[in-house]
Write a protein that holds these residues in place. Structure first.
Motif, PDB file in Angstrom:
ATOM      1  N   UNK A  87      17.910 -11.518   7.292  1.00  0.00           N
ATOM      2  CA  UNK A  87      18.045 -13.680   6.796  1.00  0.00           C
ATOM      3  C   UNK A  87      18.852 -13.028   6.183  1.00  0.00           C
ATOM      4  N   UNK A  88      19.396 -14.258   4.738  1.00  0.00           N
ATOM      5  CA  UNK A  88      20.715 -13.943   3.630  1.00  0.00           C
ATOM      6  C   UNK A  88      19.722 -12.910   3.136  1.00  0.00           C
ATOM      7  N   UNK A  89      18.738 -12.169   3.038  1.00  0.00           N
ATOM      8  CA  UNK A  89      18.322 -11.732   1.484  1.00  0.00           C
ATOM      9  C   UNK A  89      17.218 -10.248   2.440  1.00  0.00           C
ATOM     10  N   UNK A  90      16.799  -9.610   1.635  1.00  0.00           N
ATOM     11  CA  UNK A  90      16.176  -8.220   2.332  1.00  0.00           C
ATOM     12  C   UNK A  90      14.927  -8.856   2.015  1.00  0.00           C
ATOM     13  N   UNK A  91      14.591  -8.019   3.110  1.00  0.00           N
ATOM     14  CA  UNK A  91      12.778  -9.272   2.985  1.00  0.00           C
ATOM     15  C   UNK A  91      12.399  -8.419   2.534  1.00  0.00           C
ATOM     16  N   UNK A  92      10.832  -8.537   1.699  1.00  0.00           N
ATOM     17  CA  UNK A  92      10.211  -7.979   0.294  1.00  0.00           C
ATOM     18  C   UNK A  92       9.721  -6.951   0.490  1.00  0.00           C
ATOM     19  N   UNK A  93       8.931  -6.833   2.075  1.00  0.00           N
ATOM     20  CA  UNK A  93       8.020  -5.624   2.181  1.00  0.00           C
ATOM     21  C   UNK A  93       9.074  -4.351   2.678  1.00  0.00           C
ATOM     22  N   UNK A  94      10.293  -5.083   3.091  1.00  0.00           N
ATOM     23  CA  UNK A  94      10.848  -3.820   3.781  1.00  0.00           C
ATOM     24  C   UNK A  94      11.323  -2.988   2.808  1.00  0.00           C
ATOM     25  N   UNK A  95      11.907  -3.735   1.571  1.00  0.00           N
ATOM     26  CA  UNK A  95      12.069  -2.712   0.575  1.00  0.00           C
ATOM     27  C   UNK A  95      11.485  -2.348  -0.691  1.00  0.00           C
ATOM     28  N   UNK A  96      10.165  -2.822  -0.525  1.00  0.00           N
ATOM     29  CA  UNK A  96       8.889  -2.142  -1.179  1.00  0.00           C
ATOM     30  C   UNK A  96       8.136  -1.043  -0.169  1.00  0.00           C
ATOM     31  N   UNK A  97       8.465  -1.196   0.795  1.00  0.00           N
ATOM     32  CA  UNK A  97       8.264   0.189   2.144  1.00  0.00           C
ATOM     33  C   UNK A  97       9.059   1.687   1.582  1.00  0.00           C
ATOM     34  N   UNK A  98      10.692   1.244   1.645  1.00  0.00           N
ATOM     35  CA  UNK A  98      11.387   2.046   0.990  1.00  0.00           C
ATOM     36  C   UNK A  98      11.443   2.735   0.062  1.00  0.00           C
ATOM     37  N   UNK A  99      10.615   1.349  -1.558  1.00  0.00           N
ATOM     38  CA  UNK A  99      10.769   2.553  -2.143  1.00  0.00           C
ATOM     39  C   UNK A  99       9.196   3.181  -2.235  1.00  0.00           C
ATOM     40  N   UNK A 100       8.610   2.893  -1.657  1.00  0.00           N
ATOM     41  CA  UNK A 100       7.640   3.711  -1.252  1.00  0.00           C
ATOM     42  C   UNK A 100       7.897   5.499  -0.560  1.00  0.00           C
ATOM     43  N   UNK A 101       8.516   5.188   0.551  1.00  0.00           N
ATOM     44  CA  UNK A 101       8.615   6.007   0.836  1.00  0.00           C
ATOM     45  C   UNK A 101       9.221   7.238   0.293  1.00  0.00           C
ATOM     46  N   UNK A 102      10.743   6.491  -0.543  1.00  0.00           N
ATOM     47  CA  UNK A 102      11.402   7.477  -2.042  1.00  0.00           C
ATOM     48  C   UNK A 102      10.745   7.930  -2.849  1.00  0.00           C
ATOM     49  N   UNK A 103       9.092   7.234  -3.574  1.00  0.00           N
ATOM     50  CA  UNK A 103       8.141   7.653  -3.986  1.00  0.00           C
ATOM     51  C   UNK A 103       7.801   8.901  -3.239  1.00  0.00           C
ATOM     52  N   UNK A 104       6.724   8.892  -2.110  1.00  0.00           N
ATOM     53  CA  UNK A 104       6.327   9.489  -1.740  1.00  0.00           C
ATOM     54  C   UNK A 104       6.634  10.638  -0.926  1.00  0.00           C
ATOM     55  N   UNK A 105       8.386  11.034  -1.346  1.00  0.00           N
ATOM     56  CA  UNK A 105       8.923  12.337  -0.736  1.00  0.00           C
ATOM     57  C   UNK A 105       9.116  13.147  -1.564  1.00  0.00           C
ATOM     58  N   UNK A 106       8.550  12.843  -3.225  1.00  0.00           N
ATOM     59  CA  UNK A 106       8.849  13.824  -3.823  1.00  0.00           C
ATOM     60  C   UNK A 106       7.494  13.683  -4.703  1.00  0.00           C
ATOM     61  N   UNK A 107       6.411  13.762  -4.115  1.00  0.00           N
ATOM     62  CA  UNK A 107       4.972  14.163  -3.861  1.00  0.00           C
ATOM     63  C   UNK A 107       4.481  14.942  -2.934  1.00  0.00           C
TER      64      UNK A 107
END
Length: 301
Positions: A49-69
């Protein structure tokens, strides 16, 4: 950019195809490229769609956090703010701040950046599993998901709906109650909504991935409750909306590719904003997650 992410960025969504094929694209979207020790990069689907789906950016951000733990510490909560609309045409850079590594808990903060500006921020807490007191709300009695219509069946006759345009989806959704686009013209008003959800295929045995898929799915149907309360729905009425903030608490282990009941309700709407709360239950009745979100909801006459 990883090979999985590159494929996700260039491969077009098809009107046909198995649920597993579509789910694999979601797994690819969550496979971030690590470009520095604490910096990751993600992409959006080729068709968005015209903007990034909120669930996508939340999921990706959590992946980024989790990969440092460390893997033995499991995420138990996250709190996020949607700051600016994301542009699906360009990559998103996720910058991780390692706030604290304690004896039992780890805290991370993630900022998602596009064009040098923050579009999203997330704080997540991870904990080493331990025993303690235990209780939980009981799951309401609802029909089994296999007895309910699919999303494709639900949107028949409503070609203007976003749900109709973006089928198939990586998440299999079965409404227990009539969806708000059905009830909007009937005069029926409800403050609650119930859907069965699961990843539409088989996921790898990776705990963090299952948590991130649930995070992705938790942004779906959540604002149905305030809209249904007022008999309106996206694109069928003059509704302008977006997620403002999002919080999740994870209570028990689960698999996101098994059926979960997502029950949501709305305690309040005011000031151009609507609040929704949600609970995820496993098919055997265990309470696995609690959700709270406030969204921008402007309804024009």
């Amino acid at each position: 950019m990883t090979e999985l992410a590159r494929k996700a960025a260039v491969e077009e969504d098809q009107a046909e195809g198995s649920g597993q094929r579509v789910l694999d694209r979601l797994v690819a979207l969550l496979d971030l490229e690590q470009i520095e020790e604490n910096i990751f990069r993600g992409v959006s689907p080729a068709r968005s769609s015209v903007r990034v789906f909120g669930g996508q950016v939340a999921g990706q951000a959590l992946v980024a956090a989790g990969r440092t733990v460390s893997a033995e510490r499991k995420v138990h909560s996250l709190h996020a703010y949607f700051i600016r609309p994301g542009d699906p045409r360009i990559p998103i850079v996720y910058e991780v701040d390692r706030i604290r590594d304690g004896r039992s808990f780890t805290t991370r903060r993630v900022v998602a950046v596009q064009r040098g500006k923050a579009i999203f921020s997330l704080s997540a807490s991870f904990q080493t599993p331990e025993d303690g007191i235990e209780h939980a709300d009981e799951m309401p009695e609802v029909p089994a998901p296999e007895t309910l219509p699919t999303m494709a069946e639900r949107v028949q006759g409503f070609p203007g709906l976003p749900a109709a345009r973006w089928l198939p989806r990586p998440i299999d959704i079965r409404y227990v109650n009539d969806p708000p686009w059905v009830t909007r013209g009937t005069g029926r008003r409800t403050s609650s909504n119930q859907v069965w959800m699961r990843a539409d295929g088989k996921l790898p045995d990776e705990d963090l991935l299952h948590v991130c898929v649930l995070t992705y799915a938790s942004d779906m149907t959540l604002l149905d409750s305030p809209l249904a309360r007022h008999g309106v729905y996206w694109e069928l009425d003059k509704v302008v909306g977006a997620s403002l903030d999002h919080a999740l608490w994870f209570h028990r282990p689960f698999r996101a590719d098994e059926w979960m009941l997502y029950e949501t309700s709305t305690p309040s709407a005011s000031g151009g904003r609507g609040m929704a709360t949600g609970r995820f239950f496993s098919a055997d009745g265990g309470l696995i997650a609690t959700v709270v979100q406030e969204g921008l909801l402007r309804v024009r006459d």
